[in-house]
Design an enzyme around this catalytic site. Structure first.
Site, PDB file in Angstrom:
ATOM      1  CE  LYS A 116      -3.596  -2.156   2.628  1.00  0.00           C
ATOM      2  NZ  LYS A 116      -4.781  -2.452   1.620  1.00  0.00           N
ATOM      3  CD  GLU A 200      -4.971   5.682   4.141  1.00  0.00           C
ATOM      4  OE1 GLU A 200      -4.282   5.198   3.348  1.00  0.00           O
ATOM      5  OE2 GLU A 200      -6.047   5.418   4.270  1.00  0.00           O
ATOM      6  CG  HIS A 235     -12.148  -2.571   7.951  1.00  0.00           C
ATOM      7  ND1 HIS A 235     -12.459  -1.284   7.621  1.00  0.00           N
ATOM      8  CD2 HIS A 235     -11.535  -2.715   8.982  1.00  0.00           C
ATOM      9  CE1 HIS A 235     -12.300  -0.601   8.758  1.00  0.00           C
ATOM     10  NE2 HIS A 235     -11.666  -1.547   9.815  1.00  0.00           N
ATOM     11  NE  ARG A 297      -8.035  -9.668  -5.410  1.00  0.00           N
ATOM     12  CZ  ARG A 297      -9.027  -9.093  -5.187  1.00  0.00           C
ATOM     13  NH1 ARG A 297     -10.265  -8.916  -5.660  1.00  0.00           N
ATOM     14  NH2 ARG A 297      -8.931  -8.423  -3.965  1.00  0.00           N
TER      15      ARG A 297
HETATM   16  P1  ADP Z   1      -7.819  -3.972   3.091  1.00  0.00           P
HETATM   17  O1  ADP Z   1      -6.736  -3.960   1.823  1.00  0.00           O
HETATM   18  O2  ADP Z   1      -7.295  -4.417   4.318  1.00  0.00           O
HETATM   19  O3  ADP Z   1      -9.109  -4.400   2.652  1.00  0.00           O
HETATM   20  P2  ADP Z   1      -8.345  -1.104   2.378  1.00  0.00           P
HETATM   21  O4  ADP Z   1      -7.051  -0.038   2.560  1.00  0.00           O
HETATM   22  O5  ADP Z   1      -8.830  -1.526   1.187  1.00  0.00           O
HETATM   23  O6  ADP Z   1      -7.499  -2.187   3.241  1.00  0.00           O
HETATM   24  O7  ADP Z   1      -9.379  -0.506   3.261  1.00  0.00           O
HETATM   25  C1  ADP Z   1     -10.673  -1.314   3.570  1.00  0.00           C
HETATM   26  C2  ADP Z   1     -11.711  -0.582   4.160  1.00  0.00           C
HETATM   27  O8  ADP Z   1     -11.395   0.259   5.207  1.00  0.00           O
HETATM   28  C3  ADP Z   1     -12.384   0.478   3.279  1.00  0.00           C
HETATM   29  O9  ADP Z   1     -13.237  -0.159   2.167  1.00  0.00           O
HETATM   30  C4  ADP Z   1     -12.775   1.598   4.070  1.00  0.00           C
HETATM   31  O10 ADP Z   1     -14.094   1.022   4.319  1.00  0.00           O
HETATM   32  C5  ADP Z   1     -11.806   1.673   5.404  1.00  0.00           C
HETATM   33  N1  ADP Z   1     -10.895   2.598   5.129  1.00  0.00           N
HETATM   34  C6  ADP Z   1      -9.608   2.568   4.644  1.00  0.00           C
HETATM   35  N2  ADP Z   1      -9.029   3.734   4.797  1.00  0.00           N
HETATM   36  C7  ADP Z   1      -9.724   4.660   5.176  1.00  0.00           C
HETATM   37  C8  ADP Z   1      -9.752   5.962   5.665  1.00  0.00           C
HETATM   38  N3  ADP Z   1      -8.482   6.499   5.413  1.00  0.00           N
HETATM   39  N4  ADP Z   1     -10.665   6.466   6.364  1.00  0.00           N
HETATM   40  C9  ADP Z   1     -11.843   5.803   6.666  1.00  0.00           C
HETATM   41  N5  ADP Z   1     -12.067   4.652   6.214  1.00  0.00           N
HETATM   42  C10 ADP Z   1     -10.992   4.000   5.555  1.00  0.00           C
END
Ligand code: ADP
Length: 651
Positions: A116, A200, A235, A297
């Site tokens: 990431k 973040e 999530h 993917r």
């Molecule tokens: P993973 O790869 O573990 O699934 P992601 O980075 O895709 O993690 O984030 C998963 C979920 O977490 C997102 O769909 C969102 O709901 C929440 N999320 C991620 N980043 C943020 C953020 N900066 N602020 C609020 N919610 C977030």
């Protein structure tokens, strides 16, 4: 185009990929583990190869084994599906070395997007908006805390190697930062072998909106509109739809451009998804969405995009992988209507969504107009404990959002699944929730409304248990041959106690919990008057006899298993002295060391039950004689199931 394709996956996605391959006249090659030898994806394929043990680490995750089989079977290409090896750069590389086409992007593109932090730096350079935060190499705790302060609380700590929400922590206040950092690192280390994190800004009212992109590695890249996946639990996506509610052309164009730029930045090829988080506090705005990550993917939720575009994404993947290039321009992609997907899982919403695997005593998914079903299991199959316990995806299409949601709600209502517990009632409650219908939702919606979504009304549960009790008595009566006996309630069930009126008490187990009802004999059949809580009898969808002689009642998406204490599973002790030997868990009865009538001594080994590769010995708790054996070696047994009864020597 290829003439043969190996699908390095299982379940619904393997079946879905094969459907397209077959339509294109491509020979399909399946692979399977010990647990999947009779699986639907094996049956569907033109040929199937065994690749190892039930655990994914012994089969679906072994890249070498898959390459070996692909070579032997003469596969032109390998489609990895999603999950397992789908984002494994080594598999992509090994394919190239072996002269087999990997249906996906290059190993470099997978690696560039794999972490990431690195991906975010890359995106920043490509002019793609990213969430404000720190994603550099300095992993010093004090430094990260300082960064969190500068970013401003609340912040999210994320594992750079993360996925599936693991290694992610929300920190609301500075005093919680140190603990959160430590636990995020620990979880990330255990899950990914990489403790690095990024920090973040936590977006308030976050909406998860992602763009489906397609590129051919020859400079052509387009997007196929967005999907909204804001309904999440831990999530993890639960409901996905396209288009995103409240989306405007302006935001869509901005997001689409950002996504296409992201793809171009890594010279992407094939299907990909660029995930954005949007600040939805003020509706979707062109300057309020940020890159989160790119999945290199096909996604679980790709069918909603297919439904609104009329395109077959697997076909497009195969075309691009075969080097045929993208023959679609952005302005040729039309958006038609609205589509929603719900993921039906074998899990128990009432008990913290614990996986609830096992035998599908009934699987009947609603086939209706506007409804598409994606599944990898059939009626009578088992939902394996070894893999993701998804049973099916129901995807609907409608002229507009309400029609698509109504269709999904109906389809869920008409789908019957018995055996494993499922999230059907939970999904239905979500789909019908007023605020979700009214576009008032974000990623916290499920958590905020959890209690209302996962608990059946107590009256409904009571009524379902009562119905089960009635069915059991009826069954008993039907089982009696003598007509005179049939007419009398008093001889029919061992759960009865004889009274001097024409009513009697019955004790049952409903989902393992003891309940008592009074049964009356009305018009030649058993009846129960319900208590105050359950004024209305539910509309029962099905009652069926389960494998142990109990009854499964399905109503309004909920399932209640009813049995007499005699057939009891966990939770109702009819022994207490150790004379009844029960299975300690769901698993397989590997071996039986005793037979009916055998003498045993305290401490003797009686049987072995195996689950998740662990063997548990069952031993005699007393001296005695084996009076009952209720299973044979090789049987799948459930937790609490009665296996052996020993009668005390002096009985
Ligand atoms: P993973 O790869 O573990 O699934 P992601 O980075 O895709 O993690 O984030 C998963 C979920 O977490 C997102 O769909 C969102 O709901 C929440 N999320 C991620 N980043 C943020 C953020 N900066 N602020 C609020 N919610 C977030």
């Amino acid at each position: 185009m290829f003439s043969s394709l190996l699908i390095a996956n299982r379940g619904e996605i393997a079946c879905r990929i094969m459907r397209t391959a077959k339509r294109l006249g491509i020979r399909t090659i399946a692979v399977y583990s010990d647990a999947d030898k009779d699986a639907l994806h094996v049956e569907m394929a033109d040929e199937a190869w065994h690749i190892g043990g039930a655990a994914a680490t012994e089969s679906y995750l072994i890249a070498n084994k898959i390459i070996e089989v692909a070579k032997e079977a003469g596969a032109d290409a390998i489609h990895p599906g999603y999950g397992f090896l789908s984002e494994n750069a080594e598999l992509a590389e090994s394919c190239t070395e072996a002269g087999i086409v990997f249906v996906g992007p290059s190993a470099e593109a997978i690696r560039a997007m794999g972490l990431k932090g690195t991906a975010k730096s890359l995106m920043e350079k490509a002019g793609v908006p990213v969430v404000p935060g720190y994603h550099g190499n300095n992993q010093d705790g004090k430094f990260l805390k300082q960064k969190a302060y500068e970013i401003g609380y609340p912040v999210l700590i994320k594992a750079v190697a993360g996925g599936g929400g693991k290694g992610m922590r929300l920190v609301e206040k500075v005093k919680n930062f140190d603990d959160a950092l430590e636990s995020a690192r620990r979880e990330a280390g255990a899950a990914f072998g990489n403790e690095e994190v990024l920090i973040e800004k936590f977006i308030t009212s976050p909406r998860h909106v992602e763009m489906q992109i397609f590129a051919d590695g020859k400079g052509n890249a387009i997007h196929l509109f967005e999907r909204d996946c804001s309904l999440q639990r831990r999530h993890q996506k639960v409901i996905e739809e396209a288009p995103a509610p409240g989306m405007t052309d302006e935001v869509r164009n901005a997001m689409g451009e950002a996504a296409v730029n992201a793809a171009k930045a890594v010279n992407y090829s094939g299907a990909g998804t660029v995930e954005f988080i949007a600040d939805g506090s003020d509706g979707l705005r062109p300057d309020r969405f940020f890159f989160m990550e790119m999945n290199t993917r096909l996604q679980v939720e790709h069918p909603v995009t297919e439904e609104i575009t009329g395109l077959d994404l697997v076909e497009m993947q195969l075309q691009v992988a075969a080097g045929e290039g993208l023959d679609l321009d952005q302005d040729e992609i039309a958006l038609n209507g609205h589509s929603v997907e719900a993921r039906i899982y074998a899990e128990d919403p009432e008990n913290g969504f614990l996986p609830s695997t096992g035998h599908l005593a009934l699987l009947s998914l609603a086939e209706m107009p506007g409804v598409r079903i994606e599944t990898g299991v059939r009626d009578g199959d088992d939902v394996s404990p070894y893999y993701d316990p998804m049973i099916a995806k129901i995807v609907t299409h409608g002229a507009n959002r309400d029609e698509a949601l109504d269709r999904l709600s109906n389809a869920l209502g008409e789908s019957l699944i018995a055996g494993p517990k499922t999230n059907i009632a939970f999904l239905r409650a979500l789909i019908d929730a007023e605020d979700f219908r009214g576009n008032k939702f974000d990623t916290g919606f499920i958590d905020r409304n959890l209690d209302d979504l996962v608990t059946p009304l107590p009256g409904l549960r009571e009524a379902m248990a009562a119905l089960g009790a009635i069915r059991i008595v009826e069954q008993r009566v039907e089982g009696q041959t003598d007509d005179a006996v049939k007419a009398s309630p008093w001889n029919v069930a061992d759960g009865f106690q004889l009274g001097d009126t024409r009513s009697t008490g019955i004790d049952i187990l409903a989902n393992g919990k003891k309940a008592s009802f009074v049964i009356e004999w009305v018009d030649g059949g058993p009846a129960i008057s319900l208590g105050a809580e359950a004024e209305d009898w539910p509309e029962v969808e099905a009652t069926l006899v389960d494998e142990r002689g109990g009854v499964i009642v399905l109503a309004e998406g909920w399932q209640v298993r009813v049995s007499l204490p005699d057939y009891s599973t966990a939770g109702f002790d009819d022994d207490g002295d150790g004379s009844v030997i029960r299975s300690p868990m769901h698993g397989k009865l590997l071996q039986l060391f005793v037979g009916d009538g055998d003498k045993v001594s305290k401490g003797d080994r009686l049987a072995i039950v195996e689950a998740m590769k662990m063997e548990h010995s069952l031993t005699a708790a007393l001296d005695g004689v084996v009076a009952e054996i209720s299973a044979v070696a090789g049987d799948q047994v459930s937790e609490g199931q009665r296996l052996i009864v020993i009668h005390n020597d002096d009985e």
